[in-house]
Design an enzyme around this catalytic site. Sequence first.
Site, PDB file in Angstrom:
ATOM      1  N   HIS A   1      97.089 -17.915  67.247  1.00 39.53           N
ATOM      2  CA  HIS A   1      95.753 -18.610  67.030  1.00 39.53           C
ATOM      3  C   HIS A   1      94.807 -17.459  67.444  1.00 39.53           C
ATOM      4  O   HIS A   1      94.030 -17.554  68.495  1.00 39.53           O
ATOM      5  CB  HIS A   1      95.623 -19.895  68.164  1.00 39.53           C
TER       6      HIS A   1
ATOM      7  N   LYS B   1     100.049 -35.095  47.354  1.00 36.84           N
ATOM      8  CA  LYS B   1     100.790 -35.359  46.135  1.00 36.84           C
ATOM      9  C   LYS B   1     101.726 -34.482  45.937  1.00 36.84           C
ATOM     10  O   LYS B   1     102.595 -34.323  44.781  1.00 36.84           O
ATOM     11  CB  LYS B   1     100.020 -35.354  44.919  1.00 36.84           C
TER      12      LYS B   1
ATOM     13  N   ARG C   1      94.477 -24.169  59.050  1.00 33.34           N
ATOM     14  CA  ARG C   1      95.204 -24.482  60.009  1.00 33.34           C
ATOM     15  C   ARG C   1      96.351 -25.201  59.434  1.00 33.34           C
ATOM     16  O   ARG C   1      96.262 -26.158  58.667  1.00 33.34           O
ATOM     17  CB  ARG C   1      94.561 -25.243  61.125  1.00 33.34           C
TER      18      ARG C   1
ATOM     19  N   ARG D   1      87.342 -28.678  68.211  1.00 35.36           N
ATOM     20  CA  ARG D   1      86.605 -27.494  68.401  1.00 35.36           C
ATOM     21  C   ARG D   1      86.879 -26.395  67.448  1.00 35.36           C
ATOM     22  O   ARG D   1      85.686 -25.873  67.117  1.00 35.36           O
ATOM     23  CB  ARG D   1      87.331 -26.888  69.819  1.00 35.36           C
ATOM     24  N   THR D   2      87.975 -26.047  66.998  1.00 36.44           N
ATOM     25  CA  THR D   2      87.997 -25.060  66.080  1.00 36.44           C
ATOM     26  C   THR D   2      87.341 -25.321  64.782  1.00 36.44           C
ATOM     27  O   THR D   2      86.551 -24.510  64.278  1.00 36.44           O
ATOM     28  CB  THR D   2      89.665 -24.620  65.908  1.00 36.44           C
TER      29      THR D   2
HETATM   30  C1  NCD Z   1      94.479 -25.489  70.761  1.00 34.86           C
HETATM   31  C2  NCD Z   1      95.525 -25.306  69.446  1.00 34.86           C
HETATM   32  O1  NCD Z   1      95.279 -26.028  68.364  1.00 34.86           O
HETATM   33  O2  NCD Z   1      96.558 -24.655  69.628  1.00 34.86           O
HETATM   34  N1  NCD Z   1      93.263 -26.008  70.636  1.00 34.86           N
HETATM   35  C3  NCD Z   1      92.251 -25.164  70.312  1.00 34.86           C
HETATM   36  O3  NCD Z   1      92.264 -24.791  68.983  1.00 34.86           O
HETATM   37  N2  NCD Z   1      91.230 -25.236  71.027  1.00 34.86           N
HETATM   38  C4  NCD Z   1      95.181 -25.727  71.885  1.00 34.86           C
HETATM   39  C5  NCD Z   1      96.046 -27.111  71.889  1.00 34.86           C
HETATM   40  O4  NCD Z   1      96.132 -27.718  70.916  1.00 34.86           O
HETATM   41  O5  NCD Z   1      96.730 -27.303  72.966  1.00 34.86           O
END
Ligand code: NCD
Length: 298
Positions: free
Chosen positions: A130, A81, A102, A52-53
């Site tokens: 997040h 590397k 991320r 999703r993100t």
């Molecule tokens: C979440 C995350 O990556 O923290 N996912 C997201 O971005 N919607 C929640 C999760 O992984 O449980």
Amino acid sequence: MNLISMRETSKAFIEDILKTAKKHEKTAREKKVLSTLDDKTLGILFFEPSTRTRLSFQAAMRRLGGESIGFNDAHFSSSAKGETLSDTIRVVEGYVDAIVLRHSVEGAAARAAEVTTLPVINAGDGANQHPTQALLDLYTIQKEKGKLEGLTVVLAGDLKYGRTVHSLMYALSHFGCTIQLHCPPSLKMPESIVEEVRQKTTVEEVTDFTQADVVYATRVQRERFADPEEYQKSLYVIDADVMATLKKDAMLMHPLPRVQEITPDVDLDPRAKYFEQTFYGVPVRMAILETLMEGKNP
Ligand code: NCD
């Protein structure tokens, strides 16, 4: 110019994002393309899994007329590397106008922001924060409940390792929400966050969902557990029986992915809003990109 943590994000910035997201909702729903960022390129660097993100950031950038480049499997980037994150950021700085990162290490986005003058957006740093998820969560609540002020929100599941709920705690604290925490004793919200948020709003522990206007369920974060048995012991389930204990006009959210904590039959319950929630990631991330890439500061 960065969005690193909800802890230091002001109410004014949040309200601005929610307002701008509203403006973009129609474009997102109709999958139209604007020209707002048509001379801009977004770098999406994902060192941890995502659906999703990452995709909603790409979709958001596309809807604003811009381009995205990046990687979603760090095994195929030079970090495999041995390149440091700082070096990767310095290199990517020459190719893009903003960076979405991320990473599994807490503080990685803050570190990245120290080595570049470009806007850095934290798309998850380990179990820490997040913030873009919290903004889309607020947008979803406002959309579905018509307001944020004064709601009772239950955060459920893995409150220890869940970065979405850590960000959401700070986000909700601006709106006078009563925050109820529902989790196994081993997965409690870090005391430092509870203490800080308690200075602004009510935070209490609960063992049921009966008072909730919003139930925000989370996945138990298997990847953060050293001991697989501890993980197994922490699992919980929201099924039709649990839904029967919620208020008629309550709503059930989840950042997704869900594993086993919400049974599939619950999807048919009109109070289940987690798929709508994922859609709102597009207009909200459009708002974030537009705002940060135009140089406003949270
Ligand atoms: C979440 C995350 O990556 O923290 N996912 C997201 O971005 N919607 C929640 C999760 O992984 O449980």
